[in-house]
Design an enzyme around this catalytic site. Structure first.
Site, PDB file in Angstrom:
ATOM      1  N   GLN A   1       7.388 -19.304  13.985  1.00  0.00           N
ATOM      2  CA  GLN A   1       8.704 -18.653  14.134  1.00  0.00           C
ATOM      3  C   GLN A   1       8.958 -17.777  12.969  1.00  0.00           C
ATOM      4  OE1 GLN A   1      10.745 -22.503  14.703  1.00  0.00           O
ATOM      5  NE2 GLN A   1      11.320 -21.854  16.362  1.00  0.00           N
TER       6      GLN A   1
ATOM      7  N   ASN B   1      11.805 -22.792  24.956  1.00  0.00           N
ATOM      8  CA  ASN B   1      10.950 -23.681  24.504  1.00  0.00           C
ATOM      9  C   ASN B   1       9.984 -24.292  25.557  1.00  0.00           C
ATOM     10  OD1 ASN B   1      12.717 -25.353  25.033  1.00  0.00           O
ATOM     11  ND2 ASN B   1      13.528 -25.458  23.048  1.00  0.00           N
TER      12      ASN B   1
ATOM     13  N   THR C   1      16.786 -28.602  18.455  1.00  0.00           N
ATOM     14  CA  THR C   1      16.016 -28.306  19.543  1.00  0.00           C
ATOM     15  C   THR C   1      16.649 -28.656  20.880  1.00  0.00           C
ATOM     16  OG1 THR C   1      14.157 -28.666  18.088  1.00  0.00           O
ATOM     17  CG2 THR C   1      13.581 -28.739  20.581  1.00  0.00           C
TER      18      THR C   1
ATOM     19  N   LYS D   1      17.777 -15.746  13.037  1.00  0.00           N
ATOM     20  CA  LYS D   1      18.867 -16.946  13.124  1.00  0.00           C
ATOM     21  C   LYS D   1      19.621 -17.036  11.970  1.00  0.00           C
ATOM     22  CE  LYS D   1      18.462 -17.782  17.553  1.00  0.00           C
ATOM     23  NZ  LYS D   1      19.507 -17.527  18.588  1.00  0.00           N
TER      24      LYS D   1
ATOM     25  N   ASP E   1      20.183  -5.190  28.542  1.00  0.00           N
ATOM     26  CA  ASP E   1      19.164  -5.413  27.397  1.00  0.00           C
ATOM     27  C   ASP E   1      19.961  -5.481  26.235  1.00  0.00           C
ATOM     28  OD1 ASP E   1      15.887  -4.392  26.542  1.00  0.00           O
ATOM     29  OD2 ASP E   1      17.491  -5.749  25.605  1.00  0.00           O
ATOM     30  N   VAL E   2      20.146  -6.412  25.663  1.00  0.00           N
ATOM     31  CA  VAL E   2      21.240  -6.436  24.553  1.00  0.00           C
ATOM     32  C   VAL E   2      20.677  -5.663  23.282  1.00  0.00           C
ATOM     33  CG1 VAL E   2      22.270  -8.625  25.063  1.00  0.00           C
ATOM     34  CG2 VAL E   2      20.387  -8.795  23.634  1.00  0.00           C
TER      35      VAL E   2
ATOM     36  N   TYR F   1      11.112 -15.294  13.931  1.00  0.00           N
ATOM     37  CA  TYR F   1      12.326 -15.594  14.786  1.00  0.00           C
ATOM     38  C   TYR F   1      13.586 -16.065  13.891  1.00  0.00           C
ATOM     39  CZ  TYR F   1      15.048 -19.069  17.553  1.00  0.00           C
ATOM     40  OH  TYR F   1      16.044 -19.951  18.026  1.00  0.00           O
TER      41      TYR F   1
ATOM     42  N   SER G   1      20.992 -21.048  14.644  1.00  0.00           N
ATOM     43  CA  SER G   1      20.094 -22.330  15.122  1.00  0.00           C
ATOM     44  C   SER G   1      19.823 -22.780  13.774  1.00  0.00           C
ATOM     45  CB  SER G   1      18.715 -21.369  15.413  1.00  0.00           C
ATOM     46  OG  SER G   1      17.917 -22.493  15.521  1.00  0.00           O
TER      47      SER G   1
HETATM   48  C1  RM4 Z   1      15.206 -23.586  17.822  1.00  0.00           C
HETATM   49  C2  RM4 Z   1      14.316 -24.278  17.406  1.00  0.00           C
HETATM   50  C3  RM4 Z   1      13.861 -25.189  18.170  1.00  0.00           C
HETATM   51  C4  RM4 Z   1      12.902 -24.064  19.070  1.00  0.00           C
HETATM   52  C5  RM4 Z   1      13.679 -23.043  19.650  1.00  0.00           C
HETATM   53  C6  RM4 Z   1      12.896 -22.063  20.422  1.00  0.00           C
HETATM   54  O1  RM4 Z   1      15.709 -22.471  16.714  1.00  0.00           O
HETATM   55  O2  RM4 Z   1      13.457 -23.900  16.336  1.00  0.00           O
HETATM   56  O3  RM4 Z   1      12.876 -26.226  17.903  1.00  0.00           O
HETATM   57  O4  RM4 Z   1      12.599 -25.083  20.127  1.00  0.00           O
HETATM   58  O5  RM4 Z   1      14.340 -22.531  18.510  1.00  0.00           O
END
Ligand code: RM4
Length: 253
Positions: free
Chosen positions: A153, A194, A188, A160, A63-64, A156, A143
């Site tokens: 997100q 996703n 994406t 990134k 597990d990182v 999230y 990302s």
């Molecule tokens: C990426 C981006 C994509 C999403 C993934 C989970 O950074 O946001 O759209 O599908 O994350």
């Protein structure tokens, strides 16, 4: 063979982008160490695909989010494959969730896996590269979400953005050791991360309509950019970020 004789480490490589890059690196002559967390079958099949290409491969569970995982992964790769030349820090999660009722554990786990895990892995790999004394390359899978937002997100996208920023600072700290640090910014890309989100056909169509190249990405679209940054073709590239998004980011209208 752009990566002949190199040892490439990839985290989160049982499936998706990490798996594609691991196999793609082997196709360019690298031996490969993969990290995986909860997909042992995927890790095993990834190793088999790499060995079928005539390259050596090991899979190391961990597990990182646990700092010890990075040390163990790097040490096992150095011991069993002989060196650590490239790290692709790919492991990440994105449990989509609304902002106002975001559970603390969801927020915390996403930070710990995506950002803390990436930090620990890059630090452990860089320490080994410094010991080896012949440079290396760190590649963070950041990302498009480092640059733009997502309603579901909020936990999230900062991770990134953090990975992108980490590569910029690490590039400065490690340049004296000829260790290059760069980010890839996928758009994406269809993966397990996703799958449920893109099952919403209206959302999927809306995402696809924004992309000038006319399609969502697939993991194999990430292989060329990763091999480039890992190879001597990018010998003067560090602190950089490369969008791999079909043009989505620039397409306002
Ligand atoms: C990426 C981006 C994509 C999403 C993934 C989970 O950074 O946001 O759209 O599908 O994350």
């Amino acid at each position: 063979m752009l990566l002949e004789g190199r040892c490439v480490l990839v985290t989160g490589a049982a499936a998706g982008i990490g798996r594609a890059i691991a196999i793609g690196a082997a196709a360019q002559g690298a031996d490969v160490a993969i990290n995986y967390h909860d997909n042992a079958a995927g890790a095993k099949s990834c190793v088999a695909e790499i060995e079928a290409l005539g390259r050596r491969a090991i899979a190391v569970h961990g597990d990182v989010a646990d700092p010890n995982t990075a040390v163990t992964f790097v040490d096992r790769a150095a011991e069993l494959l002989g060196s650590v030349d490239v790290l692709v820090s790919n492991a990440g999660i994105c449990p989509f969730h609304s902002f106002l009722d975001m559970p603390v554990e969801t927020f915390t786990r996403t930070q710990q896996v995506n950002l803390h895990g990436g930090y620990f892995m890059c630090q452990a790999a860089a320490r080994q590269m410094v010991r080896q004394g012949r440079g290396g390359a760190l590649i963070a899978i950041s990302s498009i979400s480092a640059l733009v937002g997502g309603e579901y997100q909020t936990h999230y996208t900062p991770t990134k953005a953090g990975l992108h920023s980490l590569m910029q600072s690490a590039a400065i700290a490690l340049g004296r050791h000829n260790i290059r640090c760069n980010s890839l910014l996928p758009g994406t890309i269809r993966t397990d991360i996703n799958k449920d989100d893109l099952a919403d056909r209206e959302k999927c169509a809306r995402m696809e309509a924004r992309i000038p190249l006319g399609r969502l990405g697939v993991p194999e679209d990430m292989v060329g950019p990763a091999v480039f940054l890992a190879s001597d073709m990018a010998r003067y590239v560090t602190g950089a970020a490369l969008l791999v998004d079909g043009g989505a980011f620039v397409n306002l209208q």
